[in-house]
Design an enzyme around this catalytic site. Structure first.
Site, PDB file in Angstrom:
ATOM      1  CG  HIS A  39      -1.804   1.199   1.286  1.00 12.82           C
ATOM      2  ND1 HIS A  39      -2.972   1.258   0.566  1.00 12.82           N
ATOM      3  CD2 HIS A  39      -1.697   2.381   1.930  1.00 12.82           C
ATOM      4  CE1 HIS A  39      -3.557   2.423   0.778  1.00 12.82           C
ATOM      5  NE2 HIS A  39      -2.803   3.122   1.603  1.00 12.82           N
ATOM      6  CG  ASP A  50     -12.077   3.977   6.194  1.00 11.21           C
ATOM      7  OD1 ASP A  50     -11.512   4.812   6.930  1.00 11.21           O
ATOM      8  OD2 ASP A  50     -11.899   3.926   4.966  1.00 11.21           O
ATOM      9  CE  LYS A  54      -9.083   2.694   3.669  1.00 14.15           C
ATOM     10  NZ  LYS A  54      -9.345   4.084   3.353  1.00 14.15           N
ATOM     11  NE  ARG A 112     -10.215  10.865   9.766  1.00 11.71           N
ATOM     12  CZ  ARG A 112      -9.381  10.105   9.056  1.00 11.71           C
ATOM     13  NH1 ARG A 112      -9.792   8.963   8.531  1.00 11.71           N
ATOM     14  NH2 ARG A 112      -8.135  10.477   8.866  1.00 11.71           N
ATOM     15  CB  SER A 162      -8.578   5.532   7.816  1.00 13.04           C
ATOM     16  OG  SER A 162      -8.988   5.631   6.485  1.00 13.04           O
TER      17      SER A 162
HETATM   18  N1  URA Z   1      -6.064   7.405   3.256  1.00 14.64           N
HETATM   19  C1  URA Z   1      -7.024   6.724   3.901  1.00 14.64           C
HETATM   20  O1  URA Z   1      -7.481   5.693   3.441  1.00 14.64           O
HETATM   21  N2  URA Z   1      -7.461   7.188   5.087  1.00 14.64           N
HETATM   22  C2  URA Z   1      -6.985   8.309   5.659  1.00 14.64           C
HETATM   23  O2  URA Z   1      -7.410   8.660   6.733  1.00 14.64           O
HETATM   24  C3  URA Z   1      -5.990   9.010   4.959  1.00 14.64           C
HETATM   25  C4  URA Z   1      -5.544   8.542   3.764  1.00 14.64           C
END
Ligand code: URA
Ligand code: CA
Length: 441
Positions: A82, A161, A187, A168, A183
């Site tokens: 990632h 999320d 994932k 947010r 966050s």
């Molecule tokens: N990418 C994400 O998936 N979440 C965040 O909070 C910031 C960047």
């Protein structure tokens, strides 16, 4: 339990219990708690922070808010990668085939671009017919048959999320390490890979603007992955200037093809080797980074890595002729060369600004539902620390819109900062964070 008491506790600097965290995530996801109360809680978390335990519990609650993808049907140790997002970051399209060519399953659910950063799914869609939406069965079958599968995230992964991130975004509570780390990691963890490598970008084109911030984020994410008993490491890497030379969807596919054939830009290839060799160690395919690098180089030189890309495209219904002959990829009608007005060295090439230029040309989305011009983008001919003469080409603009192309020509001319040679040469990789500590290069 009452959400009021949870907000008050965090407001006063308290530590939330596992039950309290599960309570607010479950009930917010279900729609039982309104946005305004979670907004207040997020702001309290923003100011009073969460400790490691709370951050891990928050991540777990988010993972459990939706579906999980069980990868146990895939043989061997599965790896995932990632990047926290950048400009011209073509790594997945190169690293994936390289790793798969070493017989290690590379299974990845990717995203689309947003704002000035690109997304792997959009890039793959420049290949005619390429299918980014796979059923779980197809995802598992491809991973088992050819060791690689890259698809979109199915709808019901980490719904908590999705809701929290949107909230947010509009309540000025994005920039908190626990919230960002949970966050991103939720994932990743909802998809059951055995090892995860994180490429935490730092610099003008990245989310994190300082190395210290990036290292803190890396530590937070490695803690979470380790807490989940997944092998997790993070490299902290440079995003002051774009990665490689190409920025734009079809242009980056072409760059990936060239790199897999051994003719790619040096920085991009080097980063792929670094990330890849570390992944091979995590996957227990090799004993150390050096042998990992050697194996990856062999896979490039033998053509096996390039053949993996062909296989990936074939298995996901894409037109392999476009990979064999990149001239067939979507091509813009207009090509403008940006010429240097000065002689000297490239001192700076702000990645975010270059990303915005590519966006203006249509290579990304201004809003969620804008339509992308897959052929549009920029190819850099000079990068930081390169020498340049008057009249030499700094960059090529690929566009179907002459007016926008002219505008970007102006902009790029200003974005290339030319002057005396930089005293310190740029660094590609700043350091590595593992569960055992931080190593600064
Ligand atoms: N990418 C994400 O998936 N979440 C965040 O909070 C910031 C960047
Ligand atoms: Ca690139």
């Amino acid at each position: 339990m009452r959400i009021y008491d949870i907000i008050k506790k965090k407001r006063d600097g308290g530590e939330l219990s596992t039950d309290e965290i599960n309570y607010f995530i479950t009930n917010y996801t279900n729609g039982n708690i309104p946005d305004y109360q979670i907004s207040a809680l997020l702001m309290a978390i923003y100011f009073n922070k969460m400790n490691k335990r709370e951050t891990l519990d928050l991540t777990k609650a988010m993972v459990n808010s939706g579906d999980k993808v069980d990868l146990s049907g895939i043989k061997g140790l599965k790896v995932d990668k990632h990047s926290t997002g950048g400009v011209g970051d073509t790594v997945t399209l190169i690293l994936g085939p390289m790793i798969a060519a070493c017989d290690v399953p590379f299974v990845k659910m990717s995203g689309r671009g947003l704002g000035h950063t690109g997304g792997t799914l959009d890039k793959l869609e420049s290949i005619d017919g390429f299918k980014v939406e796979l059923t779980n069965e197809e995802f598992l079958r491809n991973s088992n048959n050819i060791n690689i599968s890259i698809c979109s995230q199915s709808a019901n992964i980490t719904p908590a999320d999705k809701k929290l991130y949107s909230l947010r975004d509009v309540t000025a509570t994005v920039e908190n390490l626990s919230l960002i780390a949970s966050s991103i990691m939720s994932k990743k963890l909802a998809i059951g890979s055995d090892a995860i490598i994180l490429d935490v970008k730092v610099g003008s084109g990245a989310f994190m603007k300082s190395i210290d911030e990036a290292i803190s984020l890396a530590k937070e994410m490695v803690n979470i992955g380790t807490g989940y008993r997944r092998e997790t490491i993070a490299l902290v890497t440079n995003m002051d200037e774009p990665l490689g030379n190409a920025i734009g969807n079809a242009l980056e596919i072409k760059e990936a093809i060239e790199t897999l054939k051994g003719n790619g830009p040096r920085d991009l290839y080097k980063l792929c080797l670094q990330l890849g060799s570390k992944l091979l160690v995590l996957a227990k395919r090799v004993e150390n980074g050096e042998s990992g690098k050697k194996l990856l180089e062999e896979k490039i030189n033998s053509g096996e890595a390039f053949n993996k890309l062909i296989e990936l495209v074939k298995y996901q219904d894409g037109d392999v002729n476009m990979i064999r002959n990149p001239q067939l990829l979507p091509k813009a009608k207009i090509l403008i060369e940006v010429k240097s007005q000065k002689e000297g060295y490239i001192k700076q090439l702000n990645a975010e600004e270059v990303g915005k230029c590519a966006l203006k040309l249509g290579s990304g989305r201004e809003t969620m539902d804008s339509i992308i011009d897959l052929s549009a983008g920029i190819v850099l001919k000079k990068k930081v620390d390169d020498k340049v003469k008057i009249g030499e080409t700094l960059a090529e603009i690929h566009t179907n819109n002459l007016e926008k192309g002219k505008e970007v020509e102006q902009n790029l001319g200003d974005i290339f900062k030319i002057g005396e040679k930089n005293k310190e040469l740029k660094k590609l990789i700043y350091g590595i964070v593992t569960k055992d500590g931080i190593q600064i290069y």
